[in-house]
Scaffold this active site. Structure first.
Site, short mmCIF file in Angstrom:
data_model
loop_
_atom_site.label_atom_id
_atom_site.label_comp_id
_atom_site.label_asym_id
_atom_site.label_seq_id
_atom_site.Cartn_x
_atom_site.Cartn_y
_atom_site.Cartn_z
N ASP A 30 0.84 -1.19 0.00
CA ASP A 30 0.00 0.00 0.00
C ASP A 30 0.88 1.24 0.00
OD1 ASP A 30 1.05 -0.07 2.51
OD2 ASP A 30 -0.85 -0.21 3.58
N SER A 652 -3.40 -28.02 -41.06
CA SER A 652 -3.62 -28.74 -39.81
C SER A 652 -5.09 -28.85 -39.49
CB SER A 652 -2.87 -28.04 -38.66
OG SER A 652 -1.48 -28.13 -38.84
N LYS A 692 4.05 -24.98 -32.23
CA LYS A 692 2.88 -25.84 -32.09
C LYS A 692 3.12 -26.95 -31.07
CE LYS A 692 0.78 -25.19 -36.63
NZ LYS A 692 0.21 -25.89 -37.79
#
Length: 1012
Positions: A30, A652, A692
């Site tokens: 804080d 794909s 991938k």
């Protein structure tokens, strides 16, 4: 945000310390910037259980100081008795001036037994009451549970052996430093004088009207008349002050008053007594003012104060029996508790009650308290302090998480085992980059992701490697991805419908991945595109801070798509991979809004939703399909993504659709990939394969497909289609595909993982792999061996396993390990790791399977005993029982396999006589008659032994028969003429013969023969 240097974790230390105080303290992020030091203080107490076996532990979980709580034992009269205060190990005021509590947790359990007790009995109830201790109306064991209606603030009937854990959660974040009541330099006449500096911040003030013209009348009594003027509830565990005044009026002469204030503890006993007036004489007819002002230091409050009482004692000087004593009183007072209104100082309180614990047992209280401390001037000379760091993102994230603590399952009291199981979930909450898999299993993932989007910088959270990029752009993820996102090997389309599959030449590619992943040097070379430097890549998945939908048990085929952002020539690009799923049917409700309404037709006329409408898909499908982006796969469920991903195209995806149409998997475990991009340019190496693979590996999935399929498409995409037919009917002629054709009901399909390998790809290795794959399709045993090898290679432990085989050549250790290894979801694993993280619990065997296992187990046991006829089939025919005694006797005597369910009782009751040999009988008779070297047994004794063998059907004598034979042997020895004559026993009372003549010992006596 905190810890931006770590690209894999982005921990918020404050919330981690709040939820797991044992991880240590952390500065509160804080704007209260004070130089301080962080310290973790332990508290450990062994509390002895009283005679009734019941007690109560009061905790002040938010108190900013050394006080932790108090222990009370239940007496036989039903009242509690104070035992001791519970404090931190170090007395903080002795070394520090100011304090802020960061976090605290305490555990209560029992694991010891007193002498003579052999079972750990007793249960625990625990409740966090959002009020002060004096406000509790029912403190009995069962009544405590009615103190709150919040299910996350109470637990009941927890075994004392398991224990409970109390977690301190903040009630406010506007926290200042509290003065600890530390001693200050002072000199006085009394060397024991103590001066302290107490907290004056946020005092709690009780105002009490002591009397408002109260009328009192009584007759004189020796010793005076005592009356309680008032009693009120207050709460105090720190220093307090009492100030006020009373006004008395009387018409009686010689009336004397005394006033005493009592501070009463939780157990009803007076902790502190202060006289405010002693024998004060009242003047008749006037107002008699009685002011008072008391100060009670902290060191005199030895237990929690819960009420205050003022007593008046009235007497009369020289009074006689029957004299009247009357007066009236009015006035008020105020009780000020220093620091009593500080958040957590007096409320809430957590009460832990135990019952039916063995008398004399030990209840252990152990915990840790984390503080921000400002040292006193003397300690500050040798202790380095630092400023706290203001981090609004971390502070807001903590506030939002704890504001939803009831929905997120964050409790103040826990069974200790459950709290231990939740620690990994808490680590996910504290890590802004965690995939929230455990939170997703509990159903909390949507809430936490929404909070992350609100509380912290979006781009830094969702795409950690792109944090510098996000700060440079200064825009959100929605703008970063936008409609201009494009993909290779699955190309996203812009809103205009124009393909953006090509990009400029990449001069530098930074791939955030592990070793073994390939880096593309020159991705595309097409004209009219700028040269871009500094492409940033990541194997992770672009995530949007959106609520997720979950499709349970949905059969699907997954495929990855590589996405790159295209803004302008001056904006850096980002490269990433996204996983998509092909789902059967028209399911546009599962798609993000950016994909809805876009579809492409197949050769058979069916539609594929989520694809860009670019001509006709070169596939023959038997039904419609929907392509949706996903964020995760967990427990055979698909976690859908709401990221603004445009429609896609790509090889794909085509392979995944064809795979789904043929095999129709029942669970989403299949990932299809061609390894070739959908681009209008030449490629030097296998583009995007590593990205991938990383995406698939992050989800724990395998890739199915050619992977390193070597093609040279040129500028024409149709050329690639001709060389790589997507028609499923032609797949059986493609030897390089790792997609075995299996029937739809074959369950889970196994595919060779086309993962990044620690081996370097060579033509020889590729030929060997293809040969092994061909052999695996023929030989099931070789396929199993190959799957083990691929599992070792995929997880990078081939070398480790090779070294292990050298130390275990006969596989004894490995066989024992596999036989004793606990299974996921078993009782031992749940006790160690909890239920979080496991998917579907292991299904128990059916009754038929259990019966077959029992038959096999009985058969193996019989085989170890040499009974080979008891096969599992024979045991099943025998009523699932092993051989009976009659069946065993029949088999032993005839060596024929007994009929099942035939008992052969004749073989059990009709004993077959077995005669003992003469040599055996003689050896037994000799052994019983006497030890070796003594006289041989007579023939009569040998005949007795032979009779015993005959009675026992060839077996030796039992215990009773052995006793009889021993007695017979003793009698025969006494009347045997060949035995040696007994030696005469010396008479014990015969007097010894003394030498004649009382000569000395060495003087020889002279006989008559010597004289002759």
């Amino acid at each position: 945000m905190t810890n931006l240097q770590d690209q894999t974790q982005q921990i918020v230390p404050f919330i981690r310390s709040l939820l797991m105080p044992t991880t240590g303290p952390a500065s509160i992020p804080d704007d209260t910037l004070e130089k301080h030091t962080l310290r973790s203080e332990t508290s450990t107490y062994n509390l002895t259980v009283g005679d009734t076996g019941s007690g109560l532990i009061v905790f002040f979980p938010g108190f900013p100081g050394s006080i932790v709580g108090a222990h009370y034992t239940l007496q036989s009269n039903g009242n509690y008795k104070f035992d001791q205060m519970l404090l931190t190990a170090q007395n903080l005021p002795a070394s520090y001036n100011y304090c802020r509590l960061v976090s605290r947790s305490l555990t209560v359990r029992s694991s010891t037994l007193p002498g003579g007790v052999y079972a750990l009995n007793g249960t625990i109830n625990a409740v966090t009451f959002q009020g002060s201790l004096s406000e509790l109306t029912d403190v009995s064991y069962n009544g405590l549970m009615s103190a709150t209606a919040n299910i996350n603030d109470k637990i009941g009937n927890v075994l004392v052996g398991e224990g409970v854990t109390v977690l301190s959660l903040p009630t406010s974040y506007d926290l200042g430093y509290v003065r600890l009541g530390d001693p200050i330099p002072a000199i006085g006449l009394d060397p024991k004088m103590v001066a302290t500096c107490d907290s004056s911040d946020r005092p709690r003030v009780y105002t009490i009207t002591a009397a408002d013209d109260y009328q009192f009348s009584s007759q004189y009594q020796p010793g005076g008349v005592t009356i309680t003027l008032f009693s009120a509830n207050i709460d105090a565990i720190t220093s307090l002050s009492i100030g006020g005044e009373l006004v008395f009026q009387t018409s009686v002469q010689g009336l004397v008053l005394g006033a005493t204030i009592y501070l009463i503890g939780f157990d009803g006993t007076a902790v502190i007594t202060r006289a405010v007036a002693a024998d004060n004489g009242l003047t008749a007819g006037t107002d008699n003012l009685m002011p008072f002002n008391l100060v009670i230091p902290t060191n005199e409050i030895t237990q929690p104060i819960t009420s205050i009482k003022l007593e008046i004692v009235t007497s009369k000087s020289g009074g006689q029996a029957g004299d009247q004593m009357s007066w009236s009183a009015s006035g008020s007072l105020a009780v000020t508790i220093h620091g009593g209104n500080y958040p957590g100082a007096l409320r809430p309180v957590t009460l832990v009650a135990y019952e039916r614990v063995a008398t004399g047992s030990v209840v252990t209280v152990a915990g840790v308290s984390n503080f921000e401390l400002i040292p006193n001037p003397e300690l500050a000379k040798n202790l380095v302090t630092e400023y706290g760091r203001f981090d609004p993102g971390a502070m807001n994230y903590t506030k939002l998480i704890l504001s939803e603590r009831d929905r997120l399952g964050i409790k103040t009291v826990w069974p200790t085992r459950e709290y231990t199981d939740f620690r990994e979930y808490f680590m996910e909450v504290a890590d802004l980059n965690s995939p929230l898999k455990i939170a997703g299993a509990f159903g909390f993932k949507d809430i936490i992701r929404a909070i992350r989007r609100i509380a912290v910088p979006v781009v830094s959270t969702l795409f950690p490697p792109a944090a510098p990029l996000a700060h440079a752009i200064g825009e959100g993820v929605d703008y970063l991805l936008g409609d201009e996102a494009q993909a290779a090997s699955g190309t996203a389309r812009a809103a205009s419908g124009k393909a953006r599959a090509a990009s400029g030449r990449i001069r530098q590619l930074t791939l955030a991945a592990d070793k073994g992943y390939e880096v593309v040097a020159n991705l595309f070379q097409v004209p009219q595109n700028p040269v871009v430097d500094g492409i940033l890549a990541s194997p992770g998945v672009l995530r949007g801070a959106h609520n997720l939908d979950c499709v349970l048990r949905e059969g699907a085929t997954l495929f990855p798509v590589v996405i790159t952002t295209v803004e302008d020539a001056m904006t850096p690009k980002a490269l990433n991979s996204k996983m998509f799923a092909v789902i059967e049917g028209v399911r546009e409700d599962l798609q993000p809004p950016s994909q809805r309404g876009s579809f492409i037709r197949t050769l058979s006329g069916h539609r594929v939703y989520g694809y860009a409408p670019d001509g006709v898909l070169p596939l023959e499908t038997g039904r419609d399909y929907t392509v949706v982006p996903i964020d995760d796969v967990w427990d055979d469920s698909i976690m859908l993504s709401k990221d603004p991903i445009p429609p896609i195209v790509g090889n794909s995806g085509n392979l995944a659709i064809a795979y789904m149409d043929v095999f129709r998997p029942k669970v989403p475990i299949h990932v299809a990939m061609t390894g070739a991009p959908n681009a209008c340019g030449e490629i030097e190496k296998i583009s995007f394969r590593s990205t991938k693979l990383a995406t698939a590996h992050r989800l724990g999935l395998k890739l199915a497909g050619p992977g390193a399929f070597d093609v040279n498409t040129g500028p024409n995409w149709a050329t690639f289609i001709k060389r790589f037919p997507h028609n499923p009917r032609d797949w059986d002629r493609l030897p390089y595909l790792n997609l075995p054709y299996l029937p739809p009901n074959a369950g889970r399909q196994y595919h060779l993982a086309m993962a990044a390998s620690e081996f370097k790809d060579t033509p020889e290795l590729e030929s060997a792999v293809r040969a092994m794959e061909a052999a695996a399709n023929v030989d099931s045993l070789f396929q199993s061996a190959l799957s083990v090898f691929m599992w070792l290679e995929e997880n990078g432990i081939v070398t480790d396993m090779a070294n292990f085989t050298l130390s275990d050549p006969n596989a004894h250790r490995m066989r024992n390990f596999l036989a004793n290894a606990p299974q996921a979801g078993s009782k031992s694993q749940r006790a160690k790791y909890g239920t979080a993280g496991y998917g579907v619990e292991a299904r128990g065997p059916t009754p038929e399977e259990a019966q077959r296992k029992k038959d096999t187990r009985i058969s193996k046991k019989m085989e170890t005993m040499g009974i080979y006829f008891a096969t599992p089939e024979w045991v099943a025919l025998n009523g699932h029982r092993g051989p009976s005694p009659g069946q065993l006797k029949y088999w032993q005597n005839t060596r024929e396999i007994p009929d099942p369910n035939e008992d052969y009782l004749d073989y059990v009751h009709a004993e077959k006589s077995r005669l003992a040999s003469d040599e055996q009988i003689l050896r037994a008779a000799t052994s019983i008659y006497g030890a070796p070297g003594q006289a041989e047994p007579p023939q009569a004794f040998i005949d007795e032994v032979a009779k015993v063998y005959e009675i026992n059907h060839g077996r030796g004598p039992n215990q009773e028969q052995m006793k009889d034979l021993l007695l017979t042997a003793m009698e025969m020895k006494h009347r045997n003429p060949r035995r040696a004559p007994p030696k005469p026993k010396p008479k014990p009372n015969a007097p010894t013969q003394r030498p004649p003549g009382r000569l000395g010992r060495w003087i020889r006596t002279v006989s008559d023969e010597d004289l002759e």
